[in-house]
Design a protein around this motif. Structure first.
Motif, mmCIF file in Angstrom:
data_model
loop_
_atom_site.group_PDB
_atom_site.id
_atom_site.type_symbol
_atom_site.label_atom_id
_atom_site.label_comp_id
_atom_site.label_asym_id
_atom_site.label_seq_id
_atom_site.Cartn_x
_atom_site.Cartn_y
_atom_site.Cartn_z
ATOM 1 N N LEU A 1 -2.204 -4.469 -13.011
ATOM 2 C CA LEU A 1 -0.960 -5.224 -13.017
ATOM 3 C C LEU A 1 -1.078 -6.400 -12.045
ATOM 4 N N PRO A 2 -0.256 -7.452 -12.197
ATOM 5 C CA PRO A 2 -0.238 -8.509 -11.178
ATOM 6 C C PRO A 2 0.098 -7.917 -9.813
ATOM 7 N N SER A 3 -0.565 -8.418 -8.773
ATOM 8 C CA SER A 3 -0.474 -7.805 -7.451
ATOM 9 C C SER A 3 0.738 -8.273 -6.657
ATOM 10 N N TYR A 4 1.317 -7.333 -5.907
ATOM 11 C CA TYR A 4 2.254 -7.683 -4.838
ATOM 12 C C TYR A 4 1.454 -8.170 -3.633
ATOM 13 N N ARG A 5 2.111 -8.972 -2.785
ATOM 14 C CA ARG A 5 1.537 -9.317 -1.486
ATOM 15 C C ARG A 5 2.644 -9.225 -0.444
ATOM 16 N N THR A 6 2.256 -8.898 0.773
ATOM 17 C CA THR A 6 3.218 -8.807 1.867
ATOM 18 C C THR A 6 2.648 -9.470 3.104
ATOM 19 N N GLU A 7 3.526 -9.800 4.036
ATOM 20 C CA GLU A 7 3.109 -10.236 5.361
ATOM 21 C C GLU A 7 3.954 -9.498 6.386
ATOM 22 N N VAL A 8 3.462 -9.438 7.603
ATOM 23 C CA VAL A 8 4.173 -8.742 8.672
ATOM 24 C C VAL A 8 4.643 -9.765 9.700
ATOM 25 N N VAL A 9 5.940 -9.747 9.958
ATOM 26 C CA VAL A 9 6.542 -10.628 10.960
ATOM 27 C C VAL A 9 7.370 -9.762 11.901
ATOM 28 N N ASP A 10 7.048 -9.830 13.197
ATOM 29 C CA ASP A 10 7.747 -9.026 14.207
ATOM 30 C C ASP A 10 7.728 -7.532 13.874
ATOM 31 N N GLY A 11 6.583 -7.078 13.350
ATOM 32 C CA GLY A 11 6.415 -5.662 13.062
ATOM 33 C C GLY A 11 7.078 -5.181 11.783
ATOM 34 N N LYS A 12 7.646 -6.097 10.992
ATOM 35 C CA LYS A 12 8.334 -5.705 9.768
ATOM 36 C C LYS A 12 7.674 -6.371 8.573
ATOM 37 N N SER B 1 -2.129 0.223 -11.751
ATOM 38 C CA SER B 1 -1.749 -0.288 -10.422
ATOM 39 C C SER B 1 -2.007 -1.785 -10.361
ATOM 40 N N GLY B 2 -1.399 -2.413 -9.365
ATOM 41 C CA GLY B 2 -1.705 -3.804 -9.077
ATOM 42 C C GLY B 2 -2.733 -3.949 -7.981
ATOM 43 N N CYS B 3 -3.247 -2.849 -7.461
ATOM 44 C CA CYS B 3 -4.195 -2.886 -6.339
ATOM 45 C C CYS B 3 -5.471 -3.632 -6.751
ATOM 46 N N SER B 4 -5.787 -4.698 -6.047
ATOM 47 C CA SER B 4 -6.926 -5.535 -6.425
ATOM 48 C C SER B 4 -8.270 -4.889 -6.115
ATOM 49 N N ALA C 1 0.412 3.892 -9.089
ATOM 50 C CA ALA C 1 0.525 3.665 -7.647
ATOM 51 C C ALA C 1 0.880 2.212 -7.412
ATOM 52 N N HIS C 2 1.973 1.956 -6.698
ATOM 53 C CA HIS C 2 2.253 0.565 -6.345
ATOM 54 C C HIS C 2 1.280 0.126 -5.267
ATOM 55 N N ASP C 3 1.029 -1.156 -5.188
ATOM 56 C CA ASP C 3 0.059 -1.685 -4.238
ATOM 57 C C ASP C 3 0.780 -2.236 -3.019
ATOM 58 N N GLY C 4 0.372 -1.748 -1.849
ATOM 59 C CA GLY C 4 0.923 -2.237 -0.596
ATOM 60 C C GLY C 4 -0.124 -3.047 0.151
ATOM 61 N N ARG C 5 0.048 -3.169 1.474
ATOM 62 C CA ARG C 5 -0.935 -3.909 2.271
ATOM 63 C C ARG C 5 -2.254 -3.145 2.332
ATOM 64 N N GLY C 6 -2.178 -1.833 2.576
ATOM 65 C CA GLY C 6 -3.382 -1.025 2.660
ATOM 66 C C GLY C 6 -3.745 -0.439 1.307
ATOM 67 N N LEU C 7 -4.663 0.533 1.342
ATOM 68 C CA LEU C 7 -5.178 1.107 0.102
ATOM 69 C C LEU C 7 -4.757 2.557 -0.093
ATOM 70 N N GLY C 8 -3.879 3.077 0.764
ATOM 71 C CA GLY C 8 -3.553 4.493 0.715
ATOM 72 C C GLY C 8 -2.956 4.949 -0.596
ATOM 73 N N HIS C 9 -1.974 4.201 -1.125
ATOM 74 C CA HIS C 9 -1.315 4.614 -2.365
ATOM 75 C C HIS C 9 -2.328 4.686 -3.514
ATOM 76 N N ALA C 10 -3.113 3.613 -3.665
ATOM 77 C CA ALA C 10 -4.093 3.580 -4.751
ATOM 78 C C ALA C 10 -5.200 4.604 -4.529
ATOM 79 N N SER C 11 -5.672 4.731 -3.300
ATOM 80 C CA SER C 11 -6.797 5.634 -3.030
ATOM 81 C C SER C 11 -6.438 7.086 -3.320
ATOM 82 N N ARG C 12 -5.244 7.515 -2.875
ATOM 83 C CA ARG C 12 -4.813 8.891 -3.183
ATOM 84 C C ARG C 12 -4.746 9.112 -4.689
#
Length: 399
Positions: free
Chosen positions: A66-77, A47-50, A15-26
């Motif tokens: 795995l080393p974790s991805y990180r994201t930020e949200v700017v203008d809803g994207k 997974s990279g999910c911390s 499972a790739h790691d996103g902002r939330g935990l849905g991918h890893a949790s499922r």
């Protein structure tokens, strides 16, 4: 490098790691179901999910970080930013692609279950897929894709590359949804994208695997007015939390204790700013997300959560009334999904956008939830993890 048949891994779950935990949790929930139903299988989660260890708990599911991805949200994207190892988004994609290919080479899994997209977040699965095919043939490793109930406007999931990879290399498509709730349009869209009929599994609930039978406020532990989950701080989150603090203060101490699990408390100015909002409210306990979240939720009368797949499945399994918060994102997956969920649960659930959450609205919704009574069965299929596990098991044992 060959790895004799007797020492092959049975199932690798990625499972790739996103902002939330849905991918890893499922994915972890399915791993838990496999360990419970088929304890002799060799199963590994990658997974990279911390928060993977907190999600896994004591279930006995082994995993690699795995080393974790990180994201930020700017203008809803959403956009990628350097991870905690200080590698950039693209660099991490390259590093992780080599690492995953190495894992597949060493463990030679019979089945690989991938969450969300066939290629991974940044095509990190492509080398592993192509190498396994080239070195060992198309029947050596069976690749399986699992997707959430509402895919949403995710570019990678709708791309020509995802369709091409699936049709050439993948064996099976699992859908973690309930057509009785969502209808069949999503199944039709997936079949059009990938060229095969999805296997409808039902919703995947990690709590259903970790705490079977624990629904609603029960047991001998401390009972709470409610649990609040804010997994990450977005553009509108501080304003919402400011209004929430005023609302909880207005509800008074007689309703009981509120447990608040807020991501990012340890980062920069955000942590002290959030803590300061609640420090003078004596019945509020603020802490980072942790394994304490689920026991608190199961001992709560109500919950306030963001509208992601994982959070919704948690409160639905708990059977308590909830208020779901929607972030103002360009991908409207959560809005579409929450709308369908609310039709199923009726007045035990409600939804508001982050910028709509005034003090008065929060107070009225939470006050109504506190008076709504005990646990209720929403009539939603939450056995998706076990259905998926049974399907994966048959793929391992059937030659």
């Amino acid at each position: 490098m060959s790895n004799g048949g007797a020492t092959r891994l049975d199932i690798l779950i990625y499972a790739h790691d996103g902002r939330g935990l849905g991918h890893a949790s499922r994915s972890i929930a399915i791993g838990m179901a496999l360990r419970s139903l088929y304890p002799a299988l060799r199963v590994l989660f990658v997974s990279g999910c911390s928060f993977s260890q907190e999600l896994i708990g004591t279930s006995g599911l082994d995993w690699l970080k795995l080393p974790s991805y990180r994201t930020e949200v700017v203008d809803g994207k959403s956009r990628g930013i350097p991870g905690y190892s200080n590698f950039g988004d693209h660099q991490l994609g390259v590093i992780r692609s080599r690492t995953i290919a190495h894992y597949v080479e060493i463990y030679r899994p019979r089945v690989v279950l991938v969450d969300h997209t066939p290629q991974g977040k940044h095509r990190e699965l492509v080398p592993a897929i192509e190498d396994s095919w080239r070195k060992y043939g198309p029947e050596s490793v069976k690749w399986v894709l699992g997707v959430r109930g509402v895919v949403g406007a995710v570019r990678q999931a709708r791309s020509a590359l995802s369709a091409e990879l699936f049709r050439k290399y993948y064996d099976t498509l699992l859908w973690y949804g309930d057509s009785g709730v969502l209808g069949r349009d999503h199944l039709v869209q997936l079949e059009r994208q990938y060229g095969v009929a999805p296997v409808e599994c039902g919703y995947v609930s990690r709590l259903a695997e970790q705490f079977p039978g624990s629904r609603g406020v029960s047991g001998t532990g401390e009972k709470y007015a409610g649990t609040v989950s804010v997994p990450w701080i977005g553009e509108k989150s501080i304003g919402f939390l400011r209004n929430l603090a005023e609302a909880l203060k207005g509800l008074g101490t007689s309703v009981g204790v509120w447990r608040l699990f807020v991501g990012g408390l340890e980062e920069g100015r955000v942590g002290p700013q959030v803590s300061a909002l609640f420090q003078d409210i004596e019945n509020c306990r603020v802490e980072p997300p942790s394994a304490r979240y689920v026991p608190a939720l199961l001992q709560s009368k109500t919950a306030l959560v963001y509208g992601g797949y994982n959070s919704l499945m948690d409160v639905i399994y708990a059977g308590i009334p909830f208020l779901a918060v929607l972030r103002e994102m360009q991908d409207e997956e959560q809005r579409i999904h929450v709308g369908s969920i609310l039709q199923a649960v009726g007045d035990r659930g409600s939804v508001l956008g982050e910028s709509e959450l005034s003090v008065d609205k929060i107070m009225r919704r939470l006050s109504a939830n506190l008076q709504a009574g005990g646990a209720a069965d929403p009539g939603i299929d939450l056995q998706g993890a076990r259905t998926a596990a049974a399907r994966l098991y048959r793929m391992v044992v059937v030659k």
